[in-house]
Design a protein around this motif. Structure first.
Motif, PDB file in Angstrom:
ATOM      1  N   LYS A 131       0.841  -1.208   0.000  1.00  0.00           N
ATOM      2  CA  LYS A 131       0.000   0.000   0.000  1.00  0.00           C
ATOM      3  C   LYS A 131       0.873   1.255   0.000  1.00  0.00           C
ATOM      4  N   VAL A 132       1.951   1.230   0.781  1.00  0.00           N
ATOM      5  CA  VAL A 132       2.859   2.379   0.819  1.00  0.00           C
ATOM      6  C   VAL A 132       3.523   2.558  -0.544  1.00  0.00           C
ATOM      7  N   ARG A 133       3.960   1.462  -1.129  1.00  0.00           N
ATOM      8  CA  ARG A 133       4.632   1.528  -2.434  1.00  0.00           C
ATOM      9  C   ARG A 133       3.723   2.094  -3.510  1.00  0.00           C
ATOM     10  N   LYS A 134       2.446   1.736  -3.463  1.00  0.00           N
ATOM     11  CA  LYS A 134       1.486   2.194  -4.465  1.00  0.00           C
ATOM     12  C   LYS A 134       0.945   3.595  -4.182  1.00  0.00           C
ATOM     13  N   GLY A 135       1.298   4.157  -3.034  1.00  0.00           N
ATOM     14  CA  GLY A 135       0.790   5.466  -2.678  1.00  0.00           C
ATOM     15  C   GLY A 135      -0.598   5.448  -2.080  1.00  0.00           C
ATOM     16  N   GLU A 136      -1.099   4.264  -1.727  1.00  0.00           N
ATOM     17  CA  GLU A 136      -2.413   4.139  -1.104  1.00  0.00           C
ATOM     18  C   GLU A 136      -2.363   4.427   0.399  1.00  0.00           C
ATOM     19  N   MET A 137      -1.162   4.501   0.928  1.00  0.00           N
ATOM     20  CA  MET A 137      -0.964   4.763   2.360  1.00  0.00           C
ATOM     21  C   MET A 137       0.218   5.706   2.491  1.00  0.00           C
ATOM     22  N   SER A 138       0.021   6.815   3.185  1.00  0.00           N
ATOM     23  CA  SER A 138       1.085   7.810   3.329  1.00  0.00           C
ATOM     24  C   SER A 138       2.160   7.311   4.285  1.00  0.00           C
ATOM     25  N   ARG A 139       3.330   7.934   4.197  1.00  0.00           N
ATOM     26  CA  ARG A 139       4.404   7.582   5.135  1.00  0.00           C
ATOM     27  C   ARG A 139       4.030   7.964   6.565  1.00  0.00           C
ATOM     28  N   THR A 140       3.177   8.976   6.707  1.00  0.00           N
ATOM     29  CA  THR A 140       2.712   9.353   8.050  1.00  0.00           C
ATOM     30  C   THR A 140       1.918   8.212   8.670  1.00  0.00           C
ATOM     31  N   HIS A 141       0.994   7.637   7.920  1.00  0.00           N
ATOM     32  CA  HIS A 141       0.202   6.532   8.451  1.00  0.00           C
ATOM     33  C   HIS A 141       1.036   5.255   8.587  1.00  0.00           C
ATOM     34  N   TYR A 142       2.011   5.098   7.711  1.00  0.00           N
ATOM     35  CA  TYR A 142       2.936   3.969   7.852  1.00  0.00           C
ATOM     36  C   TYR A 142       3.708   4.088   9.166  1.00  0.00           C
ATOM     37  N   ALA A 143       4.148   5.302   9.489  1.00  0.00           N
ATOM     38  CA  ALA A 143       4.860   5.522  10.754  1.00  0.00           C
ATOM     39  C   ALA A 143       3.935   5.282  11.948  1.00  0.00           C
ATOM     40  N   ASP A 144       2.647   5.624  11.797  1.00  0.00           N
ATOM     41  CA  ASP A 144       1.671   5.323  12.854  1.00  0.00           C
ATOM     42  C   ASP A 144       1.636   3.826  13.124  1.00  0.00           C
ATOM     43  N   TYR A 145       1.512   3.052  12.055  1.00  0.00           N
ATOM     44  CA  TYR A 145       1.443   1.598  12.222  1.00  0.00           C
ATOM     45  C   TYR A 145       2.755   1.059  12.791  1.00  0.00           C
ATOM     46  N   LEU A 146       3.862   1.600  12.337  1.00  0.00           N
ATOM     47  CA  LEU A 146       5.167   1.126  12.791  1.00  0.00           C
ATOM     48  C   LEU A 146       5.349   1.324  14.288  1.00  0.00           C
ATOM     49  N   ARG A 147       4.972   2.492  14.808  1.00  0.00           N
ATOM     50  CA  ARG A 147       5.146   2.730  16.243  1.00  0.00           C
ATOM     51  C   ARG A 147       4.260   1.806  17.071  1.00  0.00           C
ATOM     52  N   ILE A 148       3.058   1.547  16.574  1.00  0.00           N
ATOM     53  CA  ILE A 148       2.164   0.623  17.272  1.00  0.00           C
ATOM     54  C   ILE A 148       2.789  -0.761  17.347  1.00  0.00           C
ATOM     55  N   LEU A 149       3.330  -1.221  16.230  1.00  0.00           N
ATOM     56  CA  LEU A 149       3.910  -2.562  16.171  1.00  0.00           C
ATOM     57  C   LEU A 149       5.146  -2.673  17.061  1.00  0.00           C
ATOM     58  N   LEU A 150       5.982  -1.650  17.066  1.00  0.00           N
ATOM     59  CA  LEU A 150       7.178  -1.652  17.918  1.00  0.00           C
ATOM     60  C   LEU A 150       6.806  -1.714  19.393  1.00  0.00           C
ATOM     61  N   LEU A 151       5.825  -0.908  19.804  1.00  0.00           N
ATOM     62  CA  LEU A 151       5.427  -0.884  21.208  1.00  0.00           C
ATOM     63  C   LEU A 151       4.702  -2.173  21.597  1.00  0.00           C
ATOM     64  N   LYS A 152       3.937  -2.733  20.687  1.00  0.00           N
ATOM     65  CA  LYS A 152       3.272  -4.010  20.949  1.00  0.00           C
ATOM     66  C   LYS A 152       4.314  -5.108  21.217  1.00  0.00           C
ATOM     67  N   ASN A 153       5.341  -5.165  20.394  1.00  0.00           N
ATOM     68  CA  ASN A 153       6.305  -6.266  20.463  1.00  0.00           C
ATOM     69  C   ASN A 153       7.390  -6.071  21.507  1.00  0.00           C
ATOM     70  N   HIS A 154       7.733  -4.813  21.805  1.00  0.00           N
ATOM     71  CA  HIS A 154       8.904  -4.566  22.640  1.00  0.00           C
ATOM     72  C   HIS A 154       8.659  -3.645  23.829  1.00  0.00           C
ATOM     73  N   GLY A 155       7.551  -2.887  23.828  1.00  0.00           N
ATOM     74  CA  GLY A 155       7.394  -1.851  24.833  1.00  0.00           C
ATOM     75  C   GLY A 155       8.375  -0.717  24.578  1.00  0.00           C
ATOM     76  N   GLY A 156       8.460   0.215  25.517  1.00  0.00           N
ATOM     77  CA  GLY A 156       9.390   1.329  25.376  1.00  0.00           C
ATOM     78  C   GLY A 156       8.677   2.649  25.185  1.00  0.00           C
TER      79      GLY A 156
END
Length: 316
Positions: A131-156
């Motif tokens: 979705k990011v590659r195709k431009g269907e998802m902005s880098r801002t929303h990608y960063a939103d998902y990334l922070r959620i995944l990092l905190l889910k898996n590792h805390g911090g």
């Protein structure tokens, strides 16, 4: 004519994806209902989320956020900063902010997440990266998902790359959840300043619960929709969880009020440096939200050092 065409296109796109009720309360009603319209928009988006993702929310309603180990046996949670292009490609403001985090980490690991190392910490579903590659998802929303995944898996503690830090980062110690929390509330933001997604932290035992739910909501949404119901979807998910999940409400409500001056420094960066004013600001917050999208001056026209000039000198 172009603006009219764009507005009509937006209306029918929203209507197709989210139906007549939400389209009315999201696009039409707030235009003539003022404050009441804004509040109703918030309520209708949360209502839509509760309906569309009822199964996800229900699965977490009775689930405790416990761990097999007591919290004190976990290693100190890391601090996460993300600049996907890497440190060498950071704009000057981002570089100063990152160095301020390193200087105030108080012994904690600071991990800079980039495109090259993100796979060392999380596994992002292929359909999301597509979705990011195709431009269907902005880098801002990608960063939103990334922070959620990092905190889910590792805390911090996730700190946005444009946050300047002015004291040791210990404020989240002893809390299962931490974020900026301010008073008074505002109707214009669904968060009502009870949290800020640019600064989010959790203990290891809380990560799999609160951020596990957030990740499942976000991933499920992305698997179904190619249009965002609102740019601040992240905040709406937290707001829906706050109302539906008592344990999430408790986690957020236990955070003490903090960071009352976190948005004051940015307006002063081009002003002559005033040590007393700087002390007043930093005494009320150690986190300060800046921006990399503007250039700031090192000195005023009459040669005096600016607030940004001092920051630049301290973190060269």
């Amino acid at each position: 004519m172009n603006r009219f065409t764009t507005a009509v296109g937006r209306f029918f796109t929203y209507l197709f994806h989210f139906g007549p009720r939400l389209t009315w309360f999201y696009i039409v009603y707030p235009r003539f209902a003022g404050r009441k319209g804004i509040m109703r928009r918030h309520e209708e988006i949360k209502r839509w989320i509760r309906k569309e993702f009822a199964q996800v929310l229900a699965s977490y309603k009775e689930r405790p956020f416990v761990s097999e180990l007591p919290e004190e046996k976990f290693p100190p949670p890391p601090i996460w900063v993300c600049w996907l292009q890497g440190e060498k490609q950071m704009p000057e403001t981002v570089r100063k902010c990152y160095r301020s985090v390193l200087a105030n980490a108080a012994g904690r690991a600071v991990i800079l997440v980039t495109e090259q190392n993100v796979g060392d910490f999380v596994s992002i579903p292929a359909f999301i990266t597509e979705k990011v590659r195709k431009g269907e998802m902005s880098r801002t929303h990608y960063a939103d998902y990334l922070r959620i995944l990092l905190l889910k898996n590792h805390g911090g503690l996730w700190i946005d790359s444009t946050v300047f830090v002015t004291d040791e980062i210990t404020v989240d110690r002893g809390l299962d959840f931490y974020s900026v929390r301010q008073d008074p509330a505002s109707i214009y933001y669904v968060s009502q300043y009870r949290w800020a997604v640019w600064l989010l932290g959790c203990s290891a035992r809380c990560g799999s619960y609160m951020f596990g739910c957030l990740e499942e909501l976000f991933r499920t949404y992305l698997s179904r929709k190619s249009v965002f119901v609102d740019f601040f979807l992240f905040d709406y998910f937290i707001a829906a969880m706050y109302e539906e999940l008592p344990q999430v409400r408790g986690l957020i409500d236990r955070v003490p009020y903090n960071s009352t001056s976190c948005e004051e420094l940015i307006s002063l960066l081009n002003s002559p440096y005033d040590e007393n004013l700087m002390m007043s600001i930093t005494n009320r917050s150690i986190f300060h939200k800046l921006t990399w999208k503007k250039d700031f001056d090192l000195r005023t026209d009459d040669g005096r050092e600016t607030f940004f000039g001092v920051i630049n000198r301290l973190y060269e």
